[in-house]
Design a protein around this motif. Structure first.
Motif, PDB file in Angstrom:
ATOM      1  N   GLY A  58       0.823  -1.213   0.000  1.00 24.27           N
ATOM      2  CA  GLY A  58       0.000   0.000   0.000  1.00 24.27           C
ATOM      3  C   GLY A  58       0.854   1.259   0.000  1.00 24.27           C
ATOM      4  O   GLY A  58       0.557   2.237  -0.705  1.00 24.27           O
ATOM      5  N   GLY A  59       1.931   1.245   0.799  1.00 27.63           N
ATOM      6  CA  GLY A  59       2.856   2.373   0.781  1.00 27.63           C
ATOM      7  C   GLY A  59       3.480   2.567  -0.575  1.00 27.63           C
ATOM      8  O   GLY A  59       3.661   3.697  -1.052  1.00 27.63           O
ATOM      9  N   PHE A  60       3.829   1.465  -1.243  1.00 30.33           N
ATOM     10  CA  PHE A  60       4.370   1.557  -2.599  1.00 30.33           C
ATOM     11  C   PHE A  60       3.396   2.260  -3.541  1.00 30.33           C
ATOM     12  O   PHE A  60       3.790   3.140  -4.322  1.00 30.33           O
ATOM     13  N   LEU A  61       2.129   1.875  -3.509  1.00 34.58           N
ATOM     14  CA  LEU A  61       1.162   2.454  -4.441  1.00 34.58           C
ATOM     15  C   LEU A  61       1.090   3.960  -4.293  1.00 34.58           C
ATOM     16  O   LEU A  61       1.064   4.705  -5.291  1.00 34.58           O
ATOM     17  N   PHE A  62       1.084   4.456  -3.068  1.00 35.51           N
ATOM     18  CA  PHE A  62       0.994   5.897  -2.854  1.00 35.51           C
ATOM     19  C   PHE A  62       2.264   6.605  -3.314  1.00 35.51           C
ATOM     20  O   PHE A  62       2.215   7.586  -4.075  1.00 35.51           O
ATOM     21  N   VAL A  63       3.415   6.127  -2.863  1.00 35.16           N
ATOM     22  CA  VAL A  63       4.672   6.831  -3.130  1.00 35.16           C
ATOM     23  C   VAL A  63       5.041   6.756  -4.609  1.00 35.16           C
ATOM     24  O   VAL A  63       5.441   7.750  -5.219  1.00 35.16           O
ATOM     25  N   PHE A  64       4.871   5.587  -5.224  1.00 36.59           N
ATOM     26  CA  PHE A  64       5.283   5.440  -6.611  1.00 36.59           C
ATOM     27  C   PHE A  64       4.394   6.249  -7.549  1.00 36.59           C
ATOM     28  O   PHE A  64       4.891   6.844  -8.522  1.00 36.59           O
ATOM     29  N   VAL A  65       3.111   6.276  -7.292  1.00 38.17           N
ATOM     30  CA  VAL A  65       2.222   7.083  -8.138  1.00 38.17           C
ATOM     31  C   VAL A  65       2.590   8.556  -8.037  1.00 38.17           C
ATOM     32  O   VAL A  65       2.620   9.283  -9.040  1.00 38.17           O
ATOM     33  N   ALA A  66       2.893   9.028  -6.819  1.00 38.14           N
ATOM     34  CA  ALA A  66       3.320  10.431  -6.660  1.00 38.14           C
ATOM     35  C   ALA A  66       4.600  10.694  -7.449  1.00 38.14           C
ATOM     36  O   ALA A  66       4.728  11.722  -8.127  1.00 38.14           O
ATOM     37  N   GLY A  67       5.553   9.763  -7.387  1.00 36.06           N
ATOM     38  CA  GLY A  67       6.786   9.926  -8.163  1.00 36.06           C
ATOM     39  C   GLY A  67       6.538   9.899  -9.655  1.00 36.06           C
ATOM     40  O   GLY A  67       7.180  10.626 -10.425  1.00 36.06           O
ATOM     41  N   GLY A  68       5.597   9.067 -10.099  1.00 36.70           N
ATOM     42  CA  GLY A  68       5.271   9.023 -11.519  1.00 36.70           C
ATOM     43  C   GLY A  68       4.666  10.322 -12.011  1.00 36.70           C
ATOM     44  O   GLY A  68       4.949  10.771 -13.134  1.00 36.70           O
ATOM     45  N   VAL A  99      10.520   7.930  -6.985  1.00 32.64           N
ATOM     46  CA  VAL A  99      10.454   6.829  -7.944  1.00 32.64           C
ATOM     47  C   VAL A  99      11.258   5.634  -7.445  1.00 32.64           C
ATOM     48  O   VAL A  99      10.783   4.485  -7.468  1.00 32.64           O
ATOM     49  N   LEU A 100      12.495   5.872  -6.992  1.00 31.94           N
ATOM     50  CA  LEU A 100      13.362   4.761  -6.610  1.00 31.94           C
ATOM     51  C   LEU A 100      12.957   4.144  -5.271  1.00 31.94           C
ATOM     52  O   LEU A 100      12.917   2.920  -5.136  1.00 31.94           O
ATOM     53  N   VAL A 101      12.685   4.974  -4.280  1.00 29.86           N
ATOM     54  CA  VAL A 101      12.266   4.421  -2.988  1.00 29.86           C
ATOM     55  C   VAL A 101      10.864   3.835  -3.107  1.00 29.86           C
ATOM     56  O   VAL A 101      10.586   2.737  -2.615  1.00 29.86           O
ATOM     57  N   GLY A 102       9.960   4.583  -3.774  1.00 31.52           N
ATOM     58  CA  GLY A 102       8.613   4.053  -3.960  1.00 31.52           C
ATOM     59  C   GLY A 102       8.591   2.829  -4.838  1.00 31.52           C
ATOM     60  O   GLY A 102       7.895   1.844  -4.565  1.00 31.52           O
ATOM     61  N   GLY A 103       9.377   2.863  -5.925  1.00 29.75           N
ATOM     62  CA  GLY A 103       9.340   1.772  -6.879  1.00 29.75           C
ATOM     63  C   GLY A 103      10.210   0.586  -6.519  1.00 29.75           C
ATOM     64  O   GLY A 103      10.031  -0.501  -7.079  1.00 29.75           O
ATOM     65  N   MET A 104      11.150   0.771  -5.578  1.00 25.78           N
ATOM     66  CA  MET A 104      12.045  -0.342  -5.252  1.00 25.78           C
ATOM     67  C   MET A 104      12.063  -0.672  -3.764  1.00 25.78           C
ATOM     68  O   MET A 104      11.917  -1.825  -3.369  1.00 25.78           O
ATOM     69  N   PRO A 125       8.472  -2.032  -2.220  1.00 22.13           N
ATOM     70  CA  PRO A 125       8.249  -3.431  -2.619  1.00 22.13           C
ATOM     71  C   PRO A 125       9.288  -4.387  -2.035  1.00 22.13           C
ATOM     72  O   PRO A 125       8.955  -5.528  -1.690  1.00 22.13           O
ATOM     73  N   LEU A 126      10.531  -3.921  -1.927  1.00 21.14           N
ATOM     74  CA  LEU A 126      11.578  -4.776  -1.377  1.00 21.14           C
ATOM     75  C   LEU A 126      11.291  -5.121   0.080  1.00 21.14           C
ATOM     76  O   LEU A 126      11.450  -6.273   0.505  1.00 21.14           O
ATOM     77  N   LEU A 127      10.843  -4.138   0.858  1.00 23.88           N
ATOM     78  CA  LEU A 127      10.532  -4.414   2.257  1.00 23.88           C
ATOM     79  C   LEU A 127       9.330  -5.342   2.371  1.00 23.88           C
ATOM     80  O   LEU A 127       9.281  -6.207   3.257  1.00 23.88           O
ATOM     81  N   ALA A 128       8.355  -5.168   1.475  1.00 26.74           N
ATOM     82  CA  ALA A 128       7.236  -6.118   1.453  1.00 26.74           C
ATOM     83  C   ALA A 128       7.749  -7.522   1.159  1.00 26.74           C
ATOM     84  O   ALA A 128       7.315  -8.509   1.785  1.00 26.74           O
ATOM     85  N   ALA A 129       8.691  -7.616   0.207  1.00 30.88           N
ATOM     86  CA  ALA A 129       9.243  -8.924  -0.158  1.00 30.88           C
ATOM     87  C   ALA A 129      10.034  -9.538   0.988  1.00 30.88           C
ATOM     88  O   ALA A 129      10.005 -10.760   1.187  1.00 30.88           O
ATOM     89  N   VAL A 130      10.752  -8.706   1.733  1.00 29.34           N
ATOM     90  CA  VAL A 130      11.515  -9.208   2.875  1.00 29.34           C
ATOM     91  C   VAL A 130      10.576  -9.884   3.869  1.00 29.34           C
ATOM     92  O   VAL A 130      10.834 -11.001   4.347  1.00 29.34           O
TER      93      VAL A 130
END
Length: 831
Positions: A356-366, A394-399, A402-407
């Motif tokens: 959910g955090g990714f969706l917000f941050v990455f869309v803002a960066g886009g 873009v980088l923190v939101g896009g990477m 998601p990486l922390l979710a994957a961890v």
């Protein structure tokens, strides 16, 4: 055989060596975890450097760091995060997860993966060592010329960046070759391309992008180091060079790298989202198409980093349109994820919180990226903190999110234990709030005109409060990261035991025990769909009971299946090498050659290169077999031969993909040659043109003849007679060696002095490219000739002659292209 007895035998075969010999481990799980752990250390170093930057900028006229210290810290922060954390971390996840998801036992080239890790580690240590000794680069993580030239950056500071980053980039290229070959050939039976996990699709496109995107930066680093060390003026305007050539080469890598970082993270999202939403992903085919389109489009965007350098308006319009066009495949994936959540029943566990955090941050960066894609706005915001904010969103939101979710998602798989939901939520909210506080303010300071890369600012320009809030936010985020690491450290060792497949996922990595055994899976399954565990819930018990392929261990052989590219039907058995110290020693020898260049001990470089080559030859000699393999039953009524008798064995595909990267480097070199020819005044000077020298034509004739003989040696009729194949390859090696000697003589005496003008330097670089490849071709052909004489080649086992022929053919083609490039100016001026 009972499941327990089978497990014990497989565990003995696939075990890593104990004690100090663990340096020779090659198992993909071990190498992947080493990548992840090492990149985490570099992430912490980069985070500390970020804290130093924000401490300096928290107040006006600060004296916490002086100008030189700030530039070193700023440069190393970007370098560590981009080159030593982001890509290696994602590569580590791919190395760890992919064979498990594909139902395989290991990667295509276990020793190459180990060599990639050691190159990454040693390259990173070169950079960190320079930082701690006060000799870190200070020209920015992009190292723009002429600031990075010897005139303005004397000493070894800039050389540290060029040598360390290039060393680490070798690791990325090796990893990319391994990942592409594994995904295309080493899947479990039934896993066609249409049934392949989406994470594998993402990594396949990413690894292909690395093969094409990284060589331009490697080339740029080599050219700049040569200019600094030997005064070849590739970037010197006064002698026919152009500093914009560096920007083009850098951003040919730099912008695709954004997508190289985003795509594997997006692959993790596409893997976790169906599990958390409790339904298959919406629009699977659309997502696959969007991944491929994004990979292509990412290479047409690099100039939007250069809108203010004076390029023509038509070019700006083209790259502006391309920059906006790339949002379409991104939007396809975004709407597929949202559609999956909408149609499913989301479970808001820890991984879903970070998604959910990714969706917000990455869309803002886009959205800010779309703003910067417009050239007029870009002119105003260029080199301000607005760009810094966009980059981090873009980088923190896009990477990172998601990486922390994957961890959290795969932590039970790797450790067998569950994380803390409560501590994980505290960490998430501190990271999310701190990140937005830190970088949202930078949008505002950027719009107020604050330039990036400045170490201080006056107190009367209206930036004080925003910068203080930004610094406070960065420290809040750092506390959140510390909580997350505490959670992982404590619960990986003492957390409650995780049940098998705690999230209810459908992908194959959850079909094995957690933590997984070294061999991954007791027998390889035949899959019938994209979500094997949802299709067959009893699959884990079947595989543990040996009801699959390659269920019975044979001696000490490490075996996995190879399949056809499209259908996923098994084609042969791959015998994988075991633990060895050769990759570690080869990386040490390679590092010695790089360090000799760094410290200007050029007489030591040949020794390091020779040592590395000897180790590679010993490494290669250990493969192969001296008898034609017989088909054997692998289970399910299927009989297959080993890869030694297959024309699509790992060695063939790996060579093809390595040559793709090699050809990209040549293409970048030809681009630089054409770019200087186009933009530099009076280029090339007519008095420098060399006409009538027969040496290059003789060399090309030798290369063509060498390639023809090598291809003749690889034919079944010739390979069936080892002595005949051997002498043809010997003659091929001698012809390649003669071509290398002739071309080297031409570069030394027939071309203009490379220190006088960039034309001479560019021509010499093209010539030396062919010299190096012809010399390597001679070594390969001679090596295979000896192997043929020793019985490793037959009509059925002709992989090695085919590899030698492929290399020799590439050398001949590259030589002809270089010859054409040399003579085009001659013919043009004559006309």
């Amino acid at each position: 055989m009972t499941p327990l007895a089978r497990h014990r035998r497989f565990a003995r075969i696939w075990a890593d060596p104990p004690g100090w010999r663990a340096l020779g481990a090659v198992n993909h799980s071990t190498i992947g975890l080493r990548f992840i752990a090492t990149s985490l250390v570099f992430f912490l170093v980069g985070g500390v450097l970020a804290m130093l930057i924000r401490a300096q900028l928290a107040s006006p006229d600060a004296a916490f760091l002086d100008a030189e210290q700030y530039q070193q810290v700023f440069t190393m922060h970007g370098t560590v995060m981009m080159f030593l954390f982001a890509i290696p971390m994602l590569e580590g996840f791919a190395l760890y997860l992919l064979p498990k998801m594909l139902g395989a036992r290991d990667l295509a080239y276990p020793r190459l993966g180990a060599y990639a890790y050691w190159c990454y580690l040693f390259g990173g240590l070169i950079l960190l060592g320079a930082l701690f000794m006060g000799a870190a680069p200070a020209g920015g993580w992009f190292m723009y010329t002429p600031l990075a030239s010897s005139t303005y950056s004397p000493g070894i500071n800039a050389d540290v960046w060029l040598i360390g980053v290039t060393f680490a980039e070798i690791s990325a290229i090796c990893g990319a070759v391994e990942l592409v070959a594994t995904i295309l050939s080493q899947r479990t039976p039934g896993m066609s391309l249409a049934r392949m996990p989406l994470f594998a699709w993402y990594v396949l496109v990413t690894a292909s992008m690395i093969l094409i995107g990284f060589p331009p930066l490697i080339l740029g680093s080599i050219l700049l180091e040569v200019e600094r060390a030997f005064d070849w003026p590739f970037f010197d305007v006064a002698r026919g060079g152009d500093p914009l050539l560096w920007q083009h080469l850098f951003w040919m890598f730099g912008h695709p790298e954004v997508y190289i970082i985003f795509l594997p993270a997006a692959g993790m999202i596409s893997t976790m989202m169906p599990t958390m939403a409790r339904r298959p992903l919406v629009g699977h085919e659309w997502i696959v198409g969007s991944i491929v389109v994004m990979g292509f489009l990412s290479f047409g965007l690099w100039v939007h980093h250069m809108f203010t350098v004076g390029i023509p308006h038509l070019a700006q319009a083209f790259f502006s349109a391309a920059s906006m066009l790339v949002t379409l495949p991104t939007a396809v994936q975004l709407f597929a994820w949202l559609g999956t959540l909408w149609a499913g029943r989301p479970v808001w566990r820890l991984p879903m919180l970070y998604l959910g955090g990714f969706l917000f941050v990455f869309v803002a960066g886009g959205l800010t990226g779309v703003m910067l894609a417009f050239a007029p706005f870009n002119w105003q915001a260029h080199d301000t903190h607005f760009v810094v904010a966009h980059l981090h969103y873009v980088l923190v939101g896009g990477m990172v999110f998601p990486l922390l979710a994957a961890v959290y998602y795969w932590m039970p798989h790797a450790t067998g234990r569950m994380p803390s939901e409560q501590l994980g939520k505290w960490a998430f909210w501190m990271i999310f709030i701190g990140f937005n506080m830190a970088f949202w303010m930078m949008h505002l300071t950027g719009l107020l005109g604050m330039p990036r890369r400045i170490e201080t600012y006056p107190g009367d320009v209206g930036w004080n409060g925003l910068n203080l809030l930004s610094s406070i936010g960065s420290f809040v985020m750092a506390v959140g990261v510390a909580l997350l690491l505490l959670d992982l450290f404590v619960h990986a060792r003492a957390g409650r035991l995780a049940p098998r497949n705690p999230w209810g996922a459908g992908t194959l990595e959850w079909a094995m025990a957690t933590p997984p055994p070294t061999y991954n899976i007791a027998s390889q399954p035949r899959v019938q769909g994209r979500e094997p565990l949802w299709d067959a819930p009893g699959l884990p018990a079947d595989l543990a009971g040996g009801r699959g392929y390659l269920a019975e261990p044979r001696g000490r052989l490490r075996e996995t299946l190879a399949v056809s590219l499209m259908s996923g039907e098994p084609t042969h058995v791959v015998h994988l090498p075991g633990p060895s110290l050769l990759p570690f020693c080869a990386a040490l020898a390679t590092g010695a050659a790089f360090l000799a260049v760094l410290f200007k001990l050029y007489w030591l470089v040949p020794a390091g290169v020779a040592a590395a080559l000897v180790l590679f030859l010993v490494w290669a000699w250990q493969g192969g077999t001296r008898s034609d393999p017989e088909p054997r039953d692998v289970g399910g009524g299927v009989s297959l031969v080993s890869h030694h008798a297959s024309l699509q064995a790992p060695g063939w595909r790996g060579t093809v993909f390595a040559l793709v990267a090699d050809a990209t480097l040549l293409a970048a070199l030809l681009f630089g040659y054409a770019f200087l020819w186009t933009v530099a005044p009076g280029w090339p000077p007519p008095e420098f043109l060399a006409v009538g020298n027969p040496l290059p034509w003789l060399a090309m004739a030798c290369l063509v003849a060498s390639a023809w003989l090598a291809w003749r040696a690889a034919r079944p009729s010739c390979a069936g007679s080892p002595l005949q194949a051997s002498w043809r390859l010997c003659v091929s090696a001698l012809l390649s060696l003669a071509a290398a000697a002739l071309l080297f003589g031409y570069v030394r005496t027939g071309l203009p002095d490379p220190t006088v003008h960039a034309y001479g330097a560019a021509c010499a670089a093209l010539g030396l490219y062919v010299v190096i490849h012809a010399s390597t071709g001679a070594l390969i052909a001679g090596f295979v000739a000896l192997r043929a004489r020793k019985g490793f080649v037959s009509a059925a086992r002709r992989l090695e002659p085919r590899v030698a022929a492929l290399w020799q053919g590439y050398c001949a083609g590259a030589g002809l292209v270089v010859l054409l490039a040399w003579y085009l100016p001659v013919w043009g001026i004559a006309a």
